[in-house]
Design a protein around this motif. Structure first.
Motif, PDB file in Angstrom:
ATOM      1  N   VAL A   1       6.508   2.134 -19.148  1.00 38.57           N
ATOM      2  CA  VAL A   1       6.270   1.307 -20.332  1.00 38.57           C
ATOM      3  C   VAL A   1       4.800   0.908 -20.416  1.00 38.57           C
ATOM      4  CG1 VAL A   1       6.730  -0.975 -21.331  1.00 38.57           C
ATOM      5  CG2 VAL A   1       8.620   0.449 -20.565  1.00 38.57           C
ATOM      6  N   ALA A   2       4.170   0.681 -19.278  1.00 40.04           N
ATOM      7  CA  ALA A   2       2.756   0.308 -19.251  1.00 40.04           C
ATOM      8  C   ALA A   2       1.835   1.499 -19.502  1.00 40.04           C
ATOM      9  CB  ALA A   2       2.423  -0.337 -17.905  1.00 40.04           C
ATOM     10  N   GLY A   3       2.393   2.716 -19.549  1.00 43.44           N
ATOM     11  CA  GLY A   3       1.557   3.888 -19.764  1.00 43.44           C
ATOM     12  C   GLY A   3       0.733   4.234 -18.544  1.00 43.44           C
ATOM     13  N   ILE A   4       1.297   3.987 -17.393  1.00 44.50           N
ATOM     14  CA  ILE A   4       0.613   4.229 -16.129  1.00 44.50           C
ATOM     15  C   ILE A   4       1.447   5.225 -15.336  1.00 44.50           C
ATOM     16  CG2 ILE A   4      -0.128   3.150 -13.956  1.00 44.50           C
ATOM     17  CD1 ILE A   4      -0.466   0.542 -15.621  1.00 44.50           C
ATOM     18  N   SER A   5       0.800   6.104 -14.619  1.00 48.09           N
ATOM     19  CA  SER A   5       1.539   6.999 -13.737  1.00 48.09           C
ATOM     20  C   SER A   5       1.091   6.748 -12.306  1.00 48.09           C
ATOM     21  CB  SER A   5       1.340   8.463 -14.130  1.00 48.09           C
ATOM     22  OG  SER A   5      -0.024   8.807 -14.122  1.00 48.09           O
ATOM     23  N   LEU A   6       2.046   6.815 -11.405  1.00 47.63           N
ATOM     24  CA  LEU A   6       1.783   6.633  -9.976  1.00 47.63           C
ATOM     25  C   LEU A   6       1.914   7.981  -9.295  1.00 47.63           C
ATOM     26  CD1 LEU A   6       3.899   3.410  -9.312  1.00 47.63           C
ATOM     27  CD2 LEU A   6       1.500   3.573  -9.970  1.00 47.63           C
ATOM     28  N   SER A   7       1.055   8.221  -8.323  1.00 46.82           N
ATOM     29  CA  SER A   7       1.096   9.511  -7.632  1.00 46.82           C
ATOM     30  C   SER A   7       2.388   9.650  -6.839  1.00 46.82           C
ATOM     31  CB  SER A   7      -0.106   9.669  -6.702  1.00 46.82           C
ATOM     32  OG  SER A   7       0.123   8.997  -5.487  1.00 46.82           O
ATOM     33  N   SER A   8       2.808  10.876  -6.675  1.00 48.10           N
ATOM     34  CA  SER A   8       4.015  11.137  -5.891  1.00 48.10           C
ATOM     35  C   SER A   8       3.807  10.718  -4.440  1.00 48.10           C
ATOM     36  CB  SER A   8       4.399  12.609  -5.976  1.00 48.10           C
ATOM     37  OG  SER A   8       3.362  13.427  -5.491  1.00 48.10           O
ATOM     38  N   GLN A   9       2.583  10.788  -3.944  1.00 52.01           N
ATOM     39  CA  GLN A   9       2.287  10.341  -2.571  1.00 52.01           C
ATOM     40  C   GLN A   9       2.609   8.857  -2.420  1.00 52.01           C
ATOM     41  OE1 GLN A   9      -1.836  11.517  -2.788  1.00 52.01           O
ATOM     42  NE2 GLN A   9      -1.523  13.011  -1.150  1.00 52.01           N
ATOM     43  N   LEU A  10       2.219   8.074  -3.410  1.00 52.52           N
ATOM     44  CA  LEU A  10       2.479   6.638  -3.377  1.00 52.52           C
ATOM     45  C   LEU A  10       3.978   6.364  -3.451  1.00 52.52           C
ATOM     46  CD1 LEU A  10       1.293   3.745  -3.425  1.00 52.52           C
ATOM     47  CD2 LEU A  10       1.410   3.894  -5.919  1.00 52.52           C
ATOM     48  N   LEU A  11       4.664   7.051  -4.349  1.00 53.61           N
ATOM     49  CA  LEU A  11       6.101   6.836  -4.511  1.00 53.61           C
ATOM     50  C   LEU A  11       6.875   7.173  -3.239  1.00 53.61           C
ATOM     51  CD1 LEU A  11       6.588   8.129  -8.160  1.00 53.61           C
ATOM     52  CD2 LEU A  11       6.531   5.744  -7.365  1.00 53.61           C
ATOM     53  N   ARG A  12       6.404   8.158  -2.489  1.00 48.24           N
ATOM     54  CA  ARG A  12       7.076   8.511  -1.226  1.00 48.24           C
ATOM     55  C   ARG A  12       6.954   7.407  -0.187  1.00 48.24           C
ATOM     56  NH1 ARG A  12       5.100  13.936  -2.066  1.00 48.24           N
ATOM     57  NH2 ARG A  12       3.316  13.455  -0.766  1.00 48.24           N
ATOM     58  N   LEU A  13       5.916   6.583  -0.292  1.00 47.70           N
ATOM     59  CA  LEU A  13       5.708   5.492   0.668  1.00 47.70           C
ATOM     60  C   LEU A  13       6.479   4.241   0.314  1.00 47.70           C
ATOM     61  CD1 LEU A  13       1.874   5.877   1.247  1.00 47.70           C
ATOM     62  CD2 LEU A  13       3.721   6.598   2.773  1.00 47.70           C
ATOM     63  N   ALA A  14       6.973   4.162  -0.929  1.00 47.82           N
ATOM     64  CA  ALA A  14       7.677   2.964  -1.375  1.00 47.82           C
ATOM     65  C   ALA A  14       8.983   2.789  -0.599  1.00 47.82           C
ATOM     66  CB  ALA A  14       7.975   3.058  -2.866  1.00 47.82           C
TER      67      ALA A  14
ATOM     68  N   ILE B   1      -2.401   0.796  -3.914  1.00 45.98           N
ATOM     69  CA  ILE B   1      -1.504   1.077  -5.039  1.00 45.98           C
ATOM     70  C   ILE B   1      -2.338   1.406  -6.273  1.00 45.98           C
ATOM     71  CG2 ILE B   1       0.136   0.000  -6.647  1.00 45.98           C
ATOM     72  CD1 ILE B   1       1.242  -1.500  -4.077  1.00 45.98           C
ATOM     73  N   VAL B   2      -3.360   0.625  -6.519  1.00 46.94           N
ATOM     74  CA  VAL B   2      -4.234   0.855  -7.675  1.00 46.94           C
ATOM     75  C   VAL B   2      -4.970   2.189  -7.529  1.00 46.94           C
ATOM     76  CG1 VAL B   2      -6.252  -0.014  -8.932  1.00 46.94           C
ATOM     77  CG2 VAL B   2      -4.442  -1.592  -8.207  1.00 46.94           C
ATOM     78  N   ALA B   3      -5.393   2.511  -6.315  1.00 42.27           N
ATOM     79  CA  ALA B   3      -6.119   3.764  -6.082  1.00 42.27           C
ATOM     80  C   ALA B   3      -5.262   4.985  -6.396  1.00 42.27           C
ATOM     81  CB  ALA B   3      -6.611   3.828  -4.633  1.00 42.27           C
ATOM     82  N   PHE B   4      -3.954   4.849  -6.280  1.00 36.95           N
ATOM     83  CA  PHE B   4      -3.048   5.972  -6.544  1.00 36.95           C
ATOM     84  C   PHE B   4      -2.333   5.824  -7.891  1.00 36.95           C
ATOM     85  CE2 PHE B   4      -3.768   6.414  -2.045  1.00 36.95           C
ATOM     86  CZ  PHE B   4      -3.850   7.790  -1.894  1.00 36.95           C
ATOM     87  N   SER B   5      -2.952   5.064  -8.794  1.00 34.31           N
ATOM     88  CA  SER B   5      -2.424   4.853 -10.144  1.00 34.31           C
ATOM     89  C   SER B   5      -3.369   5.473 -11.155  1.00 34.31           C
ATOM     90  CB  SER B   5      -2.293   3.351 -10.434  1.00 34.31           C
ATOM     91  OG  SER B   5      -1.443   2.737  -9.499  1.00 34.31           O
ATOM     92  N   ASN B   6      -2.801   5.915 -12.271  1.00 33.14           N
ATOM     93  CA  ASN B   6      -3.599   6.515 -13.327  1.00 33.14           C
ATOM     94  C   ASN B   6      -3.187   5.910 -14.666  1.00 33.14           C
ATOM     95  OD1 ASN B   6      -5.429   8.365 -14.555  1.00 33.14           O
ATOM     96  ND2 ASN B   6      -3.697   9.656 -15.084  1.00 33.14           N
TER      97      ASN B   6
END
Length: 146
Positions: free
Chosen positions: A129-142, A22-27
């Motif tokens: 709110v945290a100012g973080i973006s998650l990759s679309s690849q990660l979101l598809r796995l959720a 999860i962290v690896a696919f976070s920015n």
């Protein structure tokens, strides 16, 4: 009787692997990039020890450092137990909950057990709110994206 303990260790290691990915696919959308990515563990369970094993690994150019039960200042990622409601010092902290139901008003990601599988849910409002973006690849796995 060794099987339940072994299963618990396997589950903790699997959850730690989820946290890593999860962290690896976070920015983090803030300027500059520190050399160290700090994961704070506060689950009071075997997951804390499994997260410590991530220490020294790298995500991109950042080396992971793990702190256990030492407060929330300086945390890039905070992993907490479902019964806690932590307030990190830095708003740009990715908060991951072990065993909570989203939205909980705090966590951006929840690790959840579904039968004999570990899955995760994402609260995109808390992530933003945290100012973080998650990759679309990660979101598809959720399992669930709120």
């Amino acid at each position: 009787m060794a099987t339940p303990a072994w299963a618990q260790v396997e589950e903790a290691a699997l959850k730690a692997a989820f946290v890593y990915n999860i962290v690896a696919f976070s920015n983090w959308n803030r300027g500059g990039s520190a050399d160290t990515l700090v994961i704070c563990a506060n689950t009071r369970s075997s997951l804390d020890a499994a997260l410590v094993d991530l220490g020294g690994r790298r995500i991109g150019q950042r080396r992971i450092a793990v702190r256990r039960n030492t407060g929330y200042a300086g945390c890039d990622v905070l992993v907490h137990a479902g019964d806690a409601k932590p307030k990190p010092a830095d708003a740009a902290t990715l908060i991951i909950c072990d065993g909570c139901q989203l939205p909980d008003g705090v966590s951006a990601v929840a690790l959840v057990r579904e039968g004999n599988r570990i899955r995760f849910d994402v609260d995109t409002g808390s992530v933003a709110v945290a100012g973080i973006s998650l990759s679309s690849q990660l979101l598809r796995l959720a399992r669930q994206v709120l």
